[in-house]
Design a protein around this motif. Structure first.
Motif, PDB file in Angstrom:
ATOM      1  N   ARG A  51      18.655 -48.821  26.063  1.00  0.00           N
ATOM      2  CA  ARG A  51      17.252 -48.863  26.458  1.00  0.00           C
ATOM      3  C   ARG A  51      17.171 -49.436  27.860  1.00  0.00           C
ATOM      4  O   ARG A  51      17.825 -50.417  28.188  1.00  0.00           O
ATOM      5  CB  ARG A  51      16.471 -49.709  25.466  1.00  0.00           C
ATOM      6  CG  ARG A  51      16.423 -49.041  24.094  1.00  0.00           C
ATOM      7  CD  ARG A  51      15.936 -49.896  22.985  1.00  0.00           C
ATOM      8  NE  ARG A  51      14.926 -50.866  23.340  1.00  0.00           N
ATOM      9  CZ  ARG A  51      14.118 -51.435  22.470  1.00  0.00           C
ATOM     10  NH1 ARG A  51      14.202 -51.115  21.203  1.00  0.00           N
ATOM     11  NH2 ARG A  51      13.243 -52.319  22.849  1.00  0.00           N
ATOM     12  N   TRP A  52      16.349 -48.800  28.702  1.00  0.00           N
ATOM     13  CA  TRP A  52      16.301 -49.179  30.109  1.00  0.00           C
ATOM     14  C   TRP A  52      15.715 -50.558  30.334  1.00  0.00           C
ATOM     15  O   TRP A  52      15.962 -51.173  31.358  1.00  0.00           O
ATOM     16  CB  TRP A  52      15.536 -48.139  30.916  1.00  0.00           C
ATOM     17  CG  TRP A  52      14.083 -48.075  30.574  1.00  0.00           C
ATOM     18  CD1 TRP A  52      13.505 -47.295  29.642  1.00  0.00           C
ATOM     19  CD2 TRP A  52      13.032 -48.837  31.154  1.00  0.00           C
ATOM     20  NE1 TRP A  52      12.166 -47.509  29.592  1.00  0.00           N
ATOM     21  CE2 TRP A  52      11.837 -48.458  30.514  1.00  0.00           C
ATOM     22  CE3 TRP A  52      12.971 -49.809  32.150  1.00  0.00           C
ATOM     23  CZ2 TRP A  52      10.618 -49.020  30.843  1.00  0.00           C
ATOM     24  CZ3 TRP A  52      11.751 -50.350  32.469  1.00  0.00           C
ATOM     25  CH2 TRP A  52      10.589 -49.954  31.818  1.00  0.00           C
ATOM     26  N   PHE A  53      14.940 -51.077  29.385  1.00  0.00           N
ATOM     27  CA  PHE A  53      14.326 -52.384  29.590  1.00  0.00           C
ATOM     28  C   PHE A  53      15.113 -53.515  28.952  1.00  0.00           C
ATOM     29  O   PHE A  53      14.626 -54.625  28.847  1.00  0.00           O
ATOM     30  CB  PHE A  53      12.870 -52.389  29.094  1.00  0.00           C
ATOM     31  CG  PHE A  53      12.700 -51.916  27.678  1.00  0.00           C
ATOM     32  CD1 PHE A  53      12.440 -50.585  27.423  1.00  0.00           C
ATOM     33  CD2 PHE A  53      12.789 -52.796  26.621  1.00  0.00           C
ATOM     34  CE1 PHE A  53      12.262 -50.143  26.124  1.00  0.00           C
ATOM     35  CE2 PHE A  53      12.607 -52.364  25.326  1.00  0.00           C
ATOM     36  CZ  PHE A  53      12.355 -51.034  25.082  1.00  0.00           C
ATOM     37  N   SER A  54      16.361 -53.248  28.548  1.00  0.00           N
ATOM     38  CA  SER A  54      17.214 -54.317  28.028  1.00  0.00           C
ATOM     39  C   SER A  54      17.985 -54.939  29.189  1.00  0.00           C
ATOM     40  O   SER A  54      18.146 -54.333  30.244  1.00  0.00           O
ATOM     41  CB  SER A  54      18.197 -53.756  26.993  1.00  0.00           C
ATOM     42  OG  SER A  54      19.130 -52.898  27.621  1.00  0.00           O
ATOM     43  N   ILE A  55      18.480 -56.144  28.988  1.00  0.00           N
ATOM     44  CA  ILE A  55      19.259 -56.824  30.023  1.00  0.00           C
ATOM     45  C   ILE A  55      20.500 -56.007  30.358  1.00  0.00           C
ATOM     46  O   ILE A  55      20.845 -55.834  31.534  1.00  0.00           O
ATOM     47  CB  ILE A  55      19.650 -58.250  29.570  1.00  0.00           C
ATOM     48  CG1 ILE A  55      18.407 -59.115  29.332  1.00  0.00           C
ATOM     49  CG2 ILE A  55      20.589 -58.894  30.577  1.00  0.00           C
ATOM     50  CD1 ILE A  55      17.572 -59.337  30.573  1.00  0.00           C
ATOM     51  N   LYS A  56      21.171 -55.458  29.356  1.00  0.00           N
ATOM     52  CA  LYS A  56      22.360 -54.653  29.574  1.00  0.00           C
ATOM     53  C   LYS A  56      22.019 -53.415  30.411  1.00  0.00           C
ATOM     54  O   LYS A  56      22.746 -53.059  31.343  1.00  0.00           O
ATOM     55  CB  LYS A  56      22.963 -54.240  28.235  1.00  0.00           C
ATOM     56  CG  LYS A  56      24.242 -53.461  28.368  1.00  0.00           C
ATOM     57  CD  LYS A  56      24.797 -53.106  26.994  1.00  0.00           C
ATOM     58  CE  LYS A  56      26.059 -52.273  27.143  1.00  0.00           C
ATOM     59  NZ  LYS A  56      26.586 -51.837  25.853  1.00  0.00           N
ATOM     60  N   GLY A  57      20.907 -52.771  30.111  1.00  0.00           N
ATOM     61  CA  GLY A  57      20.489 -51.593  30.861  1.00  0.00           C
ATOM     62  C   GLY A  57      20.149 -51.928  32.309  1.00  0.00           C
ATOM     63  O   GLY A  57      20.491 -51.171  33.228  1.00  0.00           O
ATOM     64  N   ILE A  58      19.517 -53.059  32.520  1.00  0.00           N
ATOM     65  CA  ILE A  58      19.173 -53.496  33.877  1.00  0.00           C
ATOM     66  C   ILE A  58      20.435 -53.763  34.685  1.00  0.00           C
ATOM     67  O   ILE A  58      20.550 -53.347  35.837  1.00  0.00           O
ATOM     68  CB  ILE A  58      18.259 -54.741  33.834  1.00  0.00           C
ATOM     69  CG1 ILE A  58      16.902 -54.372  33.254  1.00  0.00           C
ATOM     70  CG2 ILE A  58      18.115 -55.349  35.220  1.00  0.00           C
ATOM     71  CD1 ILE A  58      16.010 -55.542  32.964  1.00  0.00           C
ATOM     72  N   ILE A  59      21.400 -54.422  34.089  1.00  0.00           N
ATOM     73  CA  ILE A  59      22.662 -54.723  34.780  1.00  0.00           C
ATOM     74  C   ILE A  59      23.393 -53.434  35.132  1.00  0.00           C
ATOM     75  O   ILE A  59      23.904 -53.279  36.246  1.00  0.00           O
ATOM     76  CB  ILE A  59      23.535 -55.657  33.919  1.00  0.00           C
ATOM     77  CG1 ILE A  59      22.888 -57.042  33.837  1.00  0.00           C
ATOM     78  CG2 ILE A  59      24.948 -55.764  34.483  1.00  0.00           C
ATOM     79  CD1 ILE A  59      23.529 -57.977  32.853  1.00  0.00           C
ATOM     80  N   GLU A  60      23.416 -52.470  34.211  1.00  0.00           N
ATOM     81  CA  GLU A  60      24.084 -51.195  34.491  1.00  0.00           C
ATOM     82  C   GLU A  60      23.387 -50.443  35.624  1.00  0.00           C
ATOM     83  O   GLU A  60      24.047 -49.835  36.466  1.00  0.00           O
ATOM     84  CB  GLU A  60      24.134 -50.338  33.236  1.00  0.00           C
ATOM     85  CG  GLU A  60      25.127 -50.847  32.214  1.00  0.00           C
ATOM     86  CD  GLU A  60      25.191 -49.986  30.976  1.00  0.00           C
ATOM     87  OE1 GLU A  60      24.813 -48.794  31.053  1.00  0.00           O
ATOM     88  OE2 GLU A  60      25.623 -50.493  29.930  1.00  0.00           O
ATOM     89  N   GLU A  61      22.082 -50.460  35.658  1.00  0.00           N
ATOM     90  CA  GLU A  61      21.343 -49.784  36.730  1.00  0.00           C
ATOM     91  C   GLU A  61      21.555 -50.492  38.072  1.00  0.00           C
ATOM     92  O   GLU A  61      21.652 -49.845  39.108  1.00  0.00           O
ATOM     93  CB  GLU A  61      19.853 -49.724  36.412  1.00  0.00           C
ATOM     94  CG  GLU A  61      19.504 -48.731  35.330  1.00  0.00           C
ATOM     95  CD  GLU A  61      19.874 -47.298  35.681  1.00  0.00           C
ATOM     96  OE1 GLU A  61      19.651 -46.888  36.848  1.00  0.00           O
ATOM     97  OE2 GLU A  61      20.390 -46.597  34.805  1.00  0.00           O
ATOM     98  N   MET A  62      21.638 -51.811  38.064  1.00  0.00           N
ATOM     99  CA  MET A  62      21.869 -52.554  39.303  1.00  0.00           C
ATOM    100  C   MET A  62      23.241 -52.235  39.893  1.00  0.00           C
ATOM    101  O   MET A  62      23.421 -52.267  41.110  1.00  0.00           O
ATOM    102  CB  MET A  62      21.733 -54.057  39.065  1.00  0.00           C
ATOM    103  CG  MET A  62      20.310 -54.526  38.820  1.00  0.00           C
ATOM    104  SD  MET A  62      19.247 -54.253  40.232  1.00  0.00           S
ATOM    105  CE  MET A  62      19.911 -55.405  41.392  1.00  0.00           C
ATOM    106  N   LYS A  63      24.212 -51.908  39.054  1.00  0.00           N
ATOM    107  CA  LYS A  63      25.536 -51.540  39.543  1.00  0.00           C
ATOM    108  C   LYS A  63      25.511 -50.186  40.247  1.00  0.00           C
ATOM    109  O   LYS A  63      26.365 -49.901  41.080  1.00  0.00           O
ATOM    110  CB  LYS A  63      26.536 -51.503  38.389  1.00  0.00           C
ATOM    111  CG  LYS A  63      26.881 -52.882  37.853  1.00  0.00           C
ATOM    112  CD  LYS A  63      27.848 -52.797  36.689  1.00  0.00           C
ATOM    113  CE  LYS A  63      28.121 -54.175  36.130  1.00  0.00           C
ATOM    114  NZ  LYS A  63      29.002 -54.124  34.948  1.00  0.00           N
TER     115      LYS A  63
END
Length: 58
Positions: free
Chosen positions: A2-14
């Motif tokens: 899910r894009w609004f999870s912490i894991k999703g945010i970290i992956e998008e920031m990479k």
């Protein structure tokens, strides 16, 4: 994922491409240059319109 999870945010920031200093300076200079050019254009248009209306007696 899910894009609004912490894991999703970290992956998008990479995936983000952060500009290098030179690229950032060139882009900033371009923005400042075009902003100045547009400001000068609109100031010139304002002076021409004011002169025109003064000449017409309005």
């Amino acid at each position: 994922m899910r894009w609004f999870s912490i894991k999703g945010i970290i992956e998008e920031m990479k995936k983000v491409h952060w500009p290098k200093a030179g690229e950032l300076a060139r882009s900033s200079f371009t923005v400042i240059l075009f902003s100045g050019a547009f400001a000068a254009f609109f100031i010139l248009c304002d002076f021409i319109a004011a002169w025109f209306f003064r000449t017409m007696g309005i």
